[in-house]
Design an enzyme around this catalytic site. Structure first.
Site, PDB file in Angstrom:
ATOM      1  N   GLY A  12      20.417 -24.477  33.780  1.00  0.00           N
ATOM      2  CA  GLY A  12      19.979 -23.774  32.512  1.00  0.00           C
ATOM      3  C   GLY A  12      19.196 -24.880  31.617  1.00  0.00           C
ATOM      4  O   GLY A  12      19.937 -25.730  31.357  1.00  0.00           O
ATOM      5  N   GLY A  14      17.748 -23.785  28.906  1.00  0.00           N
ATOM      6  CA  GLY A  14      17.587 -23.085  27.645  1.00  0.00           C
ATOM      7  C   GLY A  14      17.911 -23.814  26.653  1.00  0.00           C
ATOM      8  O   GLY A  14      17.922 -25.014  26.536  1.00  0.00           O
ATOM      9  N   GLU A 176      12.591  -6.741  14.589  1.00  0.00           N
ATOM     10  CA  GLU A 176      11.208  -7.515  14.642  1.00  0.00           C
ATOM     11  C   GLU A 176      10.229  -6.747  15.599  1.00  0.00           C
ATOM     12  O   GLU A 176       8.979  -6.611  15.010  1.00  0.00           O
ATOM     13  CB  GLU A 176      11.743  -9.140  15.260  1.00  0.00           C
ATOM     14  CG  GLU A 176      12.409  -9.728  14.134  1.00  0.00           C
ATOM     15  CD  GLU A 176      12.787 -11.042  14.540  1.00  0.00           C
ATOM     16  OE1 GLU A 176      13.365 -11.817  13.817  1.00  0.00           O
ATOM     17  OE2 GLU A 176      12.780 -11.351  15.865  1.00  0.00           O
ATOM     18  N   GLN A 321      21.760 -21.368  17.699  1.00  0.00           N
ATOM     19  CA  GLN A 321      22.358 -22.593  17.197  1.00  0.00           C
ATOM     20  C   GLN A 321      23.500 -22.905  17.733  1.00  0.00           C
ATOM     21  O   GLN A 321      23.947 -24.008  17.916  1.00  0.00           O
ATOM     22  CB  GLN A 321      22.625 -22.155  15.636  1.00  0.00           C
ATOM     23  CG  GLN A 321      21.301 -22.447  14.800  1.00  0.00           C
ATOM     24  CD  GLN A 321      21.054 -23.869  14.603  1.00  0.00           C
ATOM     25  OE1 GLN A 321      21.909 -24.791  15.048  1.00  0.00           O
ATOM     26  NE2 GLN A 321      19.642 -24.215  14.795  1.00  0.00           N
TER      27      GLN A 321
HETATM   28  C1  LIG Z   1      13.988 -11.602  22.106  1.00  0.00           C
HETATM   29  C2  LIG Z   1      15.192 -12.701  21.534  1.00  0.00           C
HETATM   30  C3  LIG Z   1      14.984 -12.936  20.351  1.00  0.00           C
HETATM   31  C4  LIG Z   1      16.161 -13.778  19.761  1.00  0.00           C
HETATM   32  N1  LIG Z   1      16.076 -14.248  18.607  1.00  0.00           N
HETATM   33  C5  LIG Z   1      16.953 -15.074  18.076  1.00  0.00           C
HETATM   34  C6  LIG Z   1      16.802 -15.858  16.622  1.00  0.00           C
HETATM   35  O1  LIG Z   1      15.923 -15.197  15.997  1.00  0.00           O
HETATM   36  N2  LIG Z   1      17.704 -16.333  16.275  1.00  0.00           N
HETATM   37  C7  LIG Z   1      18.685 -16.989  17.102  1.00  0.00           C
HETATM   38  O2  LIG Z   1      19.602 -17.981  16.901  1.00  0.00           O
HETATM   39  N3  LIG Z   1      19.082 -16.769  18.455  1.00  0.00           N
HETATM   40  C8  LIG Z   1      17.853 -15.474  19.060  1.00  0.00           C
HETATM   41  N4  LIG Z   1      18.314 -14.970  20.095  1.00  0.00           N
HETATM   42  C9  LIG Z   1      19.190 -15.294  20.972  1.00  0.00           C
HETATM   43  C10 LIG Z   1      19.028 -16.962  21.472  1.00  0.00           C
HETATM   44  O3  LIG Z   1      17.543 -17.024  22.145  1.00  0.00           O
HETATM   45  C11 LIG Z   1      20.055 -17.186  22.587  1.00  0.00           C
HETATM   46  O4  LIG Z   1      21.424 -17.233  21.900  1.00  0.00           O
HETATM   47  C12 LIG Z   1      19.928 -18.691  23.288  1.00  0.00           C
HETATM   48  O5  LIG Z   1      18.762 -18.603  23.981  1.00  0.00           O
HETATM   49  C13 LIG Z   1      21.232 -18.767  24.236  1.00  0.00           C
HETATM   50  O6  LIG Z   1      21.126 -20.222  24.507  1.00  0.00           O
HETATM   51  P1  LIG Z   1      21.354 -20.483  26.217  1.00  0.00           P
HETATM   52  O7  LIG Z   1      21.199 -21.932  26.449  1.00  0.00           O
HETATM   53  O8  LIG Z   1      22.825 -20.095  26.378  1.00  0.00           O
HETATM   54  O9  LIG Z   1      20.639 -19.417  27.122  1.00  0.00           O
HETATM   55  P2  LIG Z   1      19.229 -19.468  27.472  1.00  0.00           P
HETATM   56  O10 LIG Z   1      18.405 -19.814  26.495  1.00  0.00           O
HETATM   57  O11 LIG Z   1      18.792 -18.054  27.738  1.00  0.00           O
HETATM   58  O12 LIG Z   1      18.662 -20.127  28.621  1.00  0.00           O
HETATM   59  C14 LIG Z   1      19.493 -19.922  30.093  1.00  0.00           C
HETATM   60  C15 LIG Z   1      18.505 -20.565  30.890  1.00  0.00           C
HETATM   61  O13 LIG Z   1      19.315 -20.557  32.123  1.00  0.00           O
HETATM   62  C16 LIG Z   1      18.425 -20.336  33.221  1.00  0.00           C
HETATM   63  N5  LIG Z   1      19.225 -19.752  34.289  1.00  0.00           N
HETATM   64  C17 LIG Z   1      19.821 -18.515  34.343  1.00  0.00           C
HETATM   65  N6  LIG Z   1      20.473 -18.140  35.341  1.00  0.00           N
HETATM   66  C18 LIG Z   1      20.277 -18.988  36.282  1.00  0.00           C
HETATM   67  C19 LIG Z   1      20.301 -19.600  37.534  1.00  0.00           C
HETATM   68  N7  LIG Z   1      21.279 -18.668  38.447  1.00  0.00           N
HETATM   69  N8  LIG Z   1      19.970 -20.355  38.298  1.00  0.00           N
HETATM   70  C20 LIG Z   1      19.270 -21.394  37.418  1.00  0.00           C
HETATM   71  N9  LIG Z   1      18.984 -21.102  36.181  1.00  0.00           N
HETATM   72  C21 LIG Z   1      19.496 -20.091  35.629  1.00  0.00           C
HETATM   73  C22 LIG Z   1      17.242 -19.486  32.670  1.00  0.00           C
HETATM   74  O14 LIG Z   1      16.199 -19.509  33.345  1.00  0.00           O
HETATM   75  C23 LIG Z   1      17.268 -20.195  31.221  1.00  0.00           C
HETATM   76  O15 LIG Z   1      16.078 -21.235  31.186  1.00  0.00           O
HETATM   77  C24 LIG Z   1      17.212 -14.150  20.773  1.00  0.00           C
HETATM   78  C25 LIG Z   1      17.335 -13.747  21.931  1.00  0.00           C
HETATM   79  C26 LIG Z   1      16.184 -12.784  22.340  1.00  0.00           C
HETATM   80  C27 LIG Z   1      16.208 -12.389  23.865  1.00  0.00           C
END
Ligand SMILES: Cc1cc2nc3c(=O)[nH]c(=O)nc-3n(C[C@H](O)[C@H](O)[C@H](O)COP(=O)(O)OP(=O)(O)OC[C@H]3O[C@@H](n4cnc5c(N)ncnc54)[C@H](O)[C@@H]3O)c2cc1C
Length: 423
Positions: A12, A14, A176, A321
């Site tokens: 991931g 993200g 939003e 965050q």
């Molecule tokens: C529309 C929207 C608006 C948002 N607004 C806010 C905001 O204003 N403020 C805030 O704090 N948070 C906001 N969030 C929430 C925030 O974006 C998430 O909490 C954050 O992205 C979580 O981070 P993460 O690393 O857990 O997952 P993510 O950032 O979602 O990253 C997950 C990654 O894993 C990869 N992945 C998934 N499954 C697999 C797999 N099987 N194999 C390989 N790769 C995989 C994906 O491609 C992705 O790149 C928002 C979310 C959305 C959808």
């Protein structure tokens, strides 16, 4: 794969995964970051791509590029399908090569979340969500096409349905989106059409809860609600969505004919819990320990939206965050293990506050006792979002675009891009 130093596999790229990878920059380890997509997306600004303020390339960066200067790190485009924890291997599909096994010494799972239709998966066909860049692009195409179709529609009922936009879920994304569509119809679109008046679009924000932005204080929720109403958004609260089809939605007892319904209501975690065959919470997120590792697997960490951890008796929220701080913590923990230092104290989330924007010049901000709504909160929102974009070039580009859009009310990214059948 053989390595002289321990191999940390991060799945991931993200917010959580990227923070973990960057945190390991100076560690005596090799890092392999696997993502099914080649880019990191700044999800908080997806709604601006969907509403044509920003182009997709302004909120996303190639993961390979972001880590190009980190010599201990490799990037792989592949989709994880499982974990063999006993033999310390992840199982990955790369294009048509399935079931590739990659050994790890440490594993960080940061695979995020997807939409949840709360058991009504049949809604997905008619009410897409907003999670990826392709979701945002297809929503942008759909919104722009709705106005194009309305412009040539003679039947008033069909025209009305084309110009009705329903957001299901009044959290930050719904608020939003709804306010951004309202601003778009009253500014950019105002002079663009000859047969329709875009300002007559019916924008509905529905939620079964009793207030929008329920994670904010009641005072800020009410400020946001009033702002939405002043933008012409119809805020329908306290009524569940009963059904959604190609022509509209039933909310409570009322049917609304609408050609656009957007699902902004809920998220479900990635299948990390199934891959690890471990304990999950009610939402399906992996129950992790205070040091972010999985019980009985001290070498596996789970961070971000796919992890579940309580702090002061409450679950940590699924926000960027939390993911970033957890990713950095997991990296630091591994570093200390590798160099033989004692473990870190348990993870503690430092809440810097919550922000949500409600149209032009207005946001709500809640941060350790401070509650603010209006223009100042909107400025803070804009500065913080620019600050957290992944690359300097994006910060500059988004800043310039916002200044231009603010002054001119123009949206250069209102492009319908679809593959045409035939020549
Ligand atoms: C529309 C929207 C608006 C948002 N607004 C806010 C905001 O204003 N403020 C805030 O704090 N948070 C906001 N969030 C929430 C925030 O974006 C998430 O909490 C954050 O992205 C979580 O981070 P993460 O690393 O857990 O997952 P993510 O950032 O979602 O990253 C997950 C990654 O894993 C990869 N992945 C998934 N499954 C697999 C797999 N099987 N194999 C390989 N790769 C995989 C994906 O491609 C992705 O790149 C928002 C979310 C959305 C959808």
């Amino acid at each position: 794969m053989t390595t002289k130093v321990p191999l940390v596999v991060i799945v991931g790229g993200g917010f959580g995964g990227l923070a973990a990878a960057k945190g390991l920059k100076r560690s005596p380890v090799d890092v392999l970051l696997i993502d099914r997509s080649n880019h990191h997306v700044f999800q908080p600004l997806l709604y601006q791509v969907a509403t044509s303020v920003l182009a997709p390339g302004q909120i996303a960066s190639p993961i390979r590029g972001l880590l190009a200067n980190q010599t201990n790190t490799s990037v792989m485009l592949g989709s994880m399908t499982g974990v063999d924890a006993a033999s310390k291997q992840v199982i990955v599909d790369v294009d048509d090569k399935t079931g590739i096994r990659i050994s790890y010494d440490y594993l960080i799972l940061a695979t995020g979340a997807t939409h949840s239709y709360f058991g009504h998966n049949e809604f997905a066909t008619f009410a897409p969500g907003l999670k990826s860049l392709s979701d945002a692009e297809s929503l942008r195409n759909h919104l722009l096409e709705a106005f194009e179709k309305a412009e040539i529609e003679d039947d008033p009922d069909r025209r009305k349905a084309l110009m009705t936009f329903v957001m299901v879920g009044a959290g930050p994304t719904g608020v939003e989106m709804a306010s951004a569509i309202a601003v778009m119809t009253h500014t950019t679109f105002r002079k663009d059409f000859r047969r329709i008046d875009p300002r007559s679009a019916h924008i509905v924000l529905a939620d079964m809860g009793t207030r929008p932005l329920a994670t904010f204080s009641e005072k800020l929720s009410e400020a946001a609600r009033q702002r939405l109403v002043s933008l012409g958004v119809d805020v329908l609260l306290g009524k569940p969505v009963q059904s959604i089809d190609a022509d509209g939605v039933v909310i409570g007892e009322e049917r609304i004919e609408a050609k656009t319904v957007v699902w902004t209501a809920g998220v479900a975690p990635s299948p990390a819990g199934k891959w690890l065959e471990c304990t999950v919470d009610r939402a399906g997120r992996v129950r992790i320990q205070p040091n972010l590792s999985v019980p009985d697997h001290p070498d596996i960490f789970v961070v971000g939206d796919t992890a579940s951890l309580d702090q002061d008796g409450k679950p940590l929220p699924g926000v960027a965050q939390v993911a970033m701080q957890q990713g950095a913590y997991a990296a630091k923990s591994i570093f200390r293990k590798v160099i033989g230092h004692p473990p870190l104290p348990p993870f503690r989330y430092f809440d810097k506050g919550n922000l949500a924007v409600v149209g032009k010049n207005f946001a709500v901000l809640q941060s350790s006792g401070v509650q603010l709504s209006g223009f100042m909160a909107w400025l803070v929102w804009a500065l913080i979002h620019i600050q957290f974009l992944a690359e300097s070039s994006l910060k500059f580009s988004v800043f310039m675009q916002w200044v231009w859009t603010y002054l001119s009310d123009k949206r250069g990214a209102r492009l319908i891009i679809r593959q045409r059948s035939g020549s």
